[in-house]
Design a protein around this motif. Structure first.
Motif, PDB file in Angstrom:
ATOM      1  N   ARG A 260      -0.712  11.080   5.302  1.00 34.75           N
ATOM      2  CA  ARG A 260      -0.088  11.400   6.586  1.00 34.75           C
ATOM      3  C   ARG A 260      -0.660  12.704   7.154  1.00 34.75           C
ATOM      4  NH1 ARG A 260       4.660  10.702   5.007  1.00 34.75           N
ATOM      5  NH2 ARG A 260       5.190  12.834   4.462  1.00 34.75           N
ATOM      6  N   CYS A 261      -0.853  13.708   6.290  1.00 33.94           N
ATOM      7  CA  CYS A 261      -1.394  14.998   6.722  1.00 33.94           C
ATOM      8  C   CYS A 261      -2.817  14.845   7.269  1.00 33.94           C
ATOM      9  CB  CYS A 261      -1.376  15.986   5.560  1.00 33.94           C
ATOM     10  SG  CYS A 261      -2.011  17.631   5.944  1.00 33.94           S
ATOM     11  N   LEU A 262      -3.591  13.944   6.679  1.00 37.30           N
ATOM     12  CA  LEU A 262      -4.963  13.714   7.118  1.00 37.30           C
ATOM     13  C   LEU A 262      -5.027  12.850   8.375  1.00 37.30           C
ATOM     14  CD1 LEU A 262      -6.674  13.070   3.658  1.00 37.30           C
ATOM     15  CD2 LEU A 262      -6.883  15.128   5.080  1.00 37.30           C
ATOM     16  N   GLY A 263      -3.883  12.332   8.797  1.00 35.03           N
ATOM     17  CA  GLY A 263      -3.835  11.510   9.994  1.00 35.03           C
ATOM     18  C   GLY A 263      -4.471  10.142   9.821  1.00 35.03           C
ATOM     19  N   LEU A 264      -4.458   9.629   8.585  1.00 34.33           N
ATOM     20  CA  LEU A 264      -5.083   8.335   8.309  1.00 34.33           C
ATOM     21  C   LEU A 264      -4.090   7.210   8.594  1.00 34.33           C
ATOM     22  CD1 LEU A 264      -6.873   9.240   4.955  1.00 34.33           C
ATOM     23  CD2 LEU A 264      -7.886   9.077   7.242  1.00 34.33           C
ATOM     24  N   PRO A 265      -4.440   6.278   9.471  1.00 36.65           N
ATOM     25  CA  PRO A 265      -3.502   5.209   9.818  1.00 36.65           C
ATOM     26  C   PRO A 265      -3.418   4.138   8.743  1.00 36.65           C
ATOM     27  CG  PRO A 265      -5.569   4.895  10.980  1.00 36.65           C
ATOM     28  CD  PRO A 265      -5.691   6.207  10.247  1.00 36.65           C
TER      29      PRO A 265
ATOM     30  N   GLY B  87       0.928  -0.580   2.607  1.00 34.45           N
ATOM     31  CA  GLY B  87       0.074  -0.343   3.758  1.00 34.45           C
ATOM     32  C   GLY B  87      -1.392  -0.352   3.389  1.00 34.45           C
ATOM     33  N   LEU B  88      -2.198  -1.028   4.202  1.00 32.88           N
ATOM     34  CA  LEU B  88      -3.648  -1.086   4.015  1.00 32.88           C
ATOM     35  C   LEU B  88      -4.288   0.112   4.713  1.00 32.88           C
ATOM     36  CD1 LEU B  88      -5.796  -3.147   2.848  1.00 32.88           C
ATOM     37  CD2 LEU B  88      -6.033  -3.961   5.200  1.00 32.88           C
ATOM     38  N   MET B  89      -5.225   0.756   4.028  1.00 33.82           N
ATOM     39  CA  MET B  89      -5.898   1.929   4.596  1.00 33.82           C
ATOM     40  C   MET B  89      -6.905   1.466   5.653  1.00 33.82           C
ATOM     41  SD  MET B  89      -4.686   4.637   2.998  1.00 33.82           S
ATOM     42  CE  MET B  89      -5.942   5.901   3.158  1.00 33.82           C
ATOM     43  N   LYS B  90      -6.612   1.688   6.924  1.00 33.31           N
ATOM     44  CA  LYS B  90      -7.449   1.175   8.007  1.00 33.31           C
ATOM     45  C   LYS B  90      -8.821   1.847   8.036  1.00 33.31           C
ATOM     46  CE  LYS B  90      -5.597   0.203  11.980  1.00 33.31           C
ATOM     47  NZ  LYS B  90      -4.826   0.245  13.251  1.00 33.31           N
ATOM     48  N   GLN B  91      -8.892   3.111   7.662  1.00 34.54           N
ATOM     49  CA  GLN B  91     -10.164   3.835   7.655  1.00 34.54           C
ATOM     50  C   GLN B  91     -10.741   3.970   6.247  1.00 34.54           C
ATOM     51  OE1 GLN B  91      -9.749   7.553   9.770  1.00 34.54           O
ATOM     52  NE2 GLN B  91      -8.919   6.568  11.602  1.00 34.54           N
ATOM     53  N   GLY B  92     -10.154   3.252   5.301  1.00 29.49           N
ATOM     54  CA  GLY B  92     -10.641   3.329   3.935  1.00 29.49           C
ATOM     55  C   GLY B  92     -10.103   4.548   3.208  1.00 29.49           C
ATOM     56  N   TYR B  93     -10.315   4.567   1.893  1.00 26.38           N
ATOM     57  CA  TYR B  93      -9.782   5.637   1.047  1.00 26.38           C
ATOM     58  C   TYR B  93     -10.721   6.840   0.926  1.00 26.38           C
ATOM     59  CZ  TYR B  93      -5.324   4.495  -1.184  1.00 26.38           C
ATOM     60  OH  TYR B  93      -3.989   4.312  -1.445  1.00 26.38           O
ATOM     61  N   TYR B  94     -11.980   6.709   1.370  1.00 28.26           N
ATOM     62  CA  TYR B  94     -12.917   7.812   1.148  1.00 28.26           C
ATOM     63  C   TYR B  94     -12.451   9.135   1.753  1.00 28.26           C
ATOM     64  CZ  TYR B  94     -17.022  10.754   1.090  1.00 28.26           C
ATOM     65  OH  TYR B  94     -17.863  11.819   0.892  1.00 28.26           O
ATOM     66  N   PRO B  95     -11.838   9.158   2.944  1.00 26.24           N
ATOM     67  CA  PRO B  95     -11.369  10.442   3.472  1.00 26.24           C
ATOM     68  C   PRO B  95     -10.395  11.163   2.535  1.00 26.24           C
ATOM     69  CG  PRO B  95     -11.381   8.800   5.209  1.00 26.24           C
ATOM     70  CD  PRO B  95     -11.643   8.065   3.933  1.00 26.24           C
ATOM     71  N   VAL B  96      -9.622  10.398   1.755  1.00 29.19           N
ATOM     72  CA  VAL B  96      -8.717  11.021   0.778  1.00 29.19           C
ATOM     73  C   VAL B  96      -9.530  11.678  -0.326  1.00 29.19           C
ATOM     74  CG1 VAL B  96      -6.891  10.579  -0.914  1.00 29.19           C
ATOM     75  CG2 VAL B  96      -6.882   9.383   1.286  1.00 29.19           C
ATOM     76  N   ILE B  97     -10.533  10.962  -0.836  1.00 29.47           N
ATOM     77  CA  ILE B  97     -11.397  11.512  -1.880  1.00 29.47           C
ATOM     78  C   ILE B  97     -12.097  12.771  -1.375  1.00 29.47           C
ATOM     79  CG2 ILE B  97     -13.419  11.048  -3.322  1.00 29.47           C
ATOM     80  CD1 ILE B  97     -10.947   9.471  -4.128  1.00 29.47           C
ATOM     81  N   LYS B  98     -12.619  12.694  -0.158  1.00 26.84           N
ATOM     82  CA  LYS B  98     -13.338  13.827   0.428  1.00 26.84           C
ATOM     83  C   LYS B  98     -12.438  15.051   0.551  1.00 26.84           C
ATOM     84  CE  LYS B  98     -16.062  15.080   4.528  1.00 26.84           C
ATOM     85  NZ  LYS B  98     -16.567  14.609   5.854  1.00 26.84           N
ATOM     86  N   ALA B  99     -11.202  14.849   0.972  1.00 25.62           N
ATOM     87  CA  ALA B  99     -10.270  15.971   1.139  1.00 25.62           C
ATOM     88  C   ALA B  99      -9.919  16.605  -0.206  1.00 25.62           C
ATOM     89  CB  ALA B  99      -9.002  15.496   1.844  1.00 25.62           C
ATOM     90  N   LEU B 100      -9.682  15.768  -1.209  1.00 28.50           N
ATOM     91  CA  LEU B 100      -9.330  16.299  -2.530  1.00 28.50           C
ATOM     92  C   LEU B 100     -10.500  17.057  -3.164  1.00 28.50           C
ATOM     93  CD1 LEU B 100      -7.289  13.316  -4.021  1.00 28.50           C
ATOM     94  CD2 LEU B 100      -6.392  15.534  -3.292  1.00 28.50           C
ATOM     95  N   ALA B 101     -11.722  16.642  -2.854  1.00 31.23           N
ATOM     96  CA  ALA B 101     -12.906  17.237  -3.479  1.00 31.23           C
ATOM     97  C   ALA B 101     -13.401  18.493  -2.771  1.00 31.23           C
ATOM     98  CB  ALA B 101     -14.024  16.200  -3.521  1.00 31.23           C
TER      99      ALA B 101
END
Length: 399
Positions: A97-102, A221-235
């Motif tokens: 939610r914080c990353l604004g991922l739909p 919920g299905l990640m519309k933009q994929g999960y990579y933005p989560v990985i990128k933010a954590l890394a």
């Protein structure tokens, strides 16, 4: 990404003792081994707590079983793709939610299809005839009743059995729940979907524990933009070394010495090991001293399911605007389904899903034969299906 000199520097020149002396003057250090979601999350927590962190990953990418492919010109998750439990109880939900991922909501908490609702799918028989939605709903309600009855079977038996065996017992006791003809094939499709949820065949799913999973509330919920933005933010800002396959982890002088495949060594105060279960089972990492026997036994006894994906990108959309397209058959093994990413993301992509023994068998095929098989299944449902512009396969979500 290369390790910084100040963080768990590799022993190329110099001695182990001199490196220990240098590290005694610095902050506590940790080596995280494995760059999947667990490893990256651990590294992020340690980094935020002011530890010096180095993450070693054997692949040329981060994410592990999270793998967002962009080769179609749009994000397609070839690994994990759902958020199961869209609520604050799920630690990923606030970050997403914080990353604004739909998210694209696919079901509530009590769907008989587990991560999809009954309202958005179509089923076909092997001759390409669409199955009436009312029949599918009625069989779904009967399937719920059968699963409810398996609870009584569980209470009556002290020893465990498979959910398939329990279903057989229920049908023997309640013949009116047994389905015939097309209804039987629809029932097998429901079992196929259950097997996909657990990534295992029904004769391998435990009766005692199949419904004991604690999935957070809030639906799926299905990640519309994929999960990579989560990985990128954590890394972000973490010292990461890709293509570093760890071969040995040793306890040395109150420190941890980690040796990678090319012979280089890294040292830290502690190590967090998040490698896949398959790596541990195959003894690809040497531990010194050896792991305690109880831990070796636990690794041996644990299992992991298999679910594979075949993503097909088309020039035009020729399929119904539903989340799932499925084909029924006389056995769950012969059933199949496609996830329609166009409905969720707007991109003309279908993803064929295979789980359990079927996934193992599919891995024996060449990539070309695998795509041909998926297209054969699609043309059973939609004879007018065009050939894909491009395709991507993900065989095994974990080694």
């Amino acid at each position: 990404m290369k390790p910084k000199e100040s963080v768990c520097n590799g022993l190329v020149d110099g001695t182990f003792v001199s490196l220990l002396e240098r590290q005694q003057l610095s902050s506590p250090s940790v080596i995280v081994i494995g760059g999947g979601i667990s490893g990256i999350a651990a590294a992020r927590s340690l980094f935020n707590a002011s530890f010096k962190v180095l993450l070693l990953e054997s692949r040329d990418r981060l994410g592990g079983r999270i793998h967002t492919d962009y080769s179609f010109g749009c994000p397609v998750d070839m690994g994990a793709s759902w958020l199961h439990g869209v609520c604050n109880e799920n630690s990923l939900a606030p970050l997403i939610r914080c990353l604004g991922l739909p998210l694209y909501r696919t079901s509530g908490d009590n769907s008989v299809l587990y991560d999809h609702d009954l309202e958005s799918f179509v089923l076909f028989d092997v001759d390409g005839h669409q199955i009436p939605q009312q029949l599918v709903i009625e069989v779904g309600e009967i399937f719920k009743k059968i699963l409810k009855e398996t609870e009584k079977v569980r209470d009556e038996h002290s020893e465990d059995m498979s959910i398939l065996q329990a279903i057989s017992i229920v049908l023997d006791r309640h013949p009116h729940l047994r389905q015939e003809g097309l209804a039987h094939e629809v029932m097998q499709w429901y079992i196929c979907r259950m097997e996909a949820w657990f990534a295992a065949d029904a004769d391998m799913i435990s009766l005692k524990t199949w419904d004991q999973e604690n999935v957070p509330s809030g639906g799926h919920g299905l990640m519309k933009q994929g999960y990579y933005p989560v990985i990128k933010a954590l890394a972000k800002d973490i010292d990461i070394c890709l293509n570093h396959r760890v071969k040995k982890i040793a306890d040395c002088h109150s420190k941890v010495l980690v040796t990678v495949e090319d012979g280089r060594n890294f040292v830290a105060d502690a190590a967090v090991i998040t490698v896949p279960l398959g790596v541990l089972k195959a003894n690809l990492i040497e531990f010194e001293p050896r792991l305690p026997q109880w831990k070796v036994d636990a690794i041996s006894e644990l299992g992991v399911g298999i679910e594979n994906k075949i993503a097909l990108c088309f020039d035009t959309v020729f399929w119904p605007n539903v989340e799932l397209l499925g084909v029924v058959a006389s056995t769950s093994y012969a059933c199949g389904y496609f996830l329609n990413l166009h409905k969720a993301t707007g991109h003309p992509v279908l993803v064929y899903m295979a789980a359990g023994r079927f996934a193992y068998d599919m891995e024996k095929l060449s990539d070309e034969a695998t795509v041909n098989f998926a297209m054969l299944q699609l043309k059973k449902m939609l004879p007018e299906a065009t050939e894909p512009e491009c395709n991507r396969l993900k065989k095994r979500l974990s080694p």
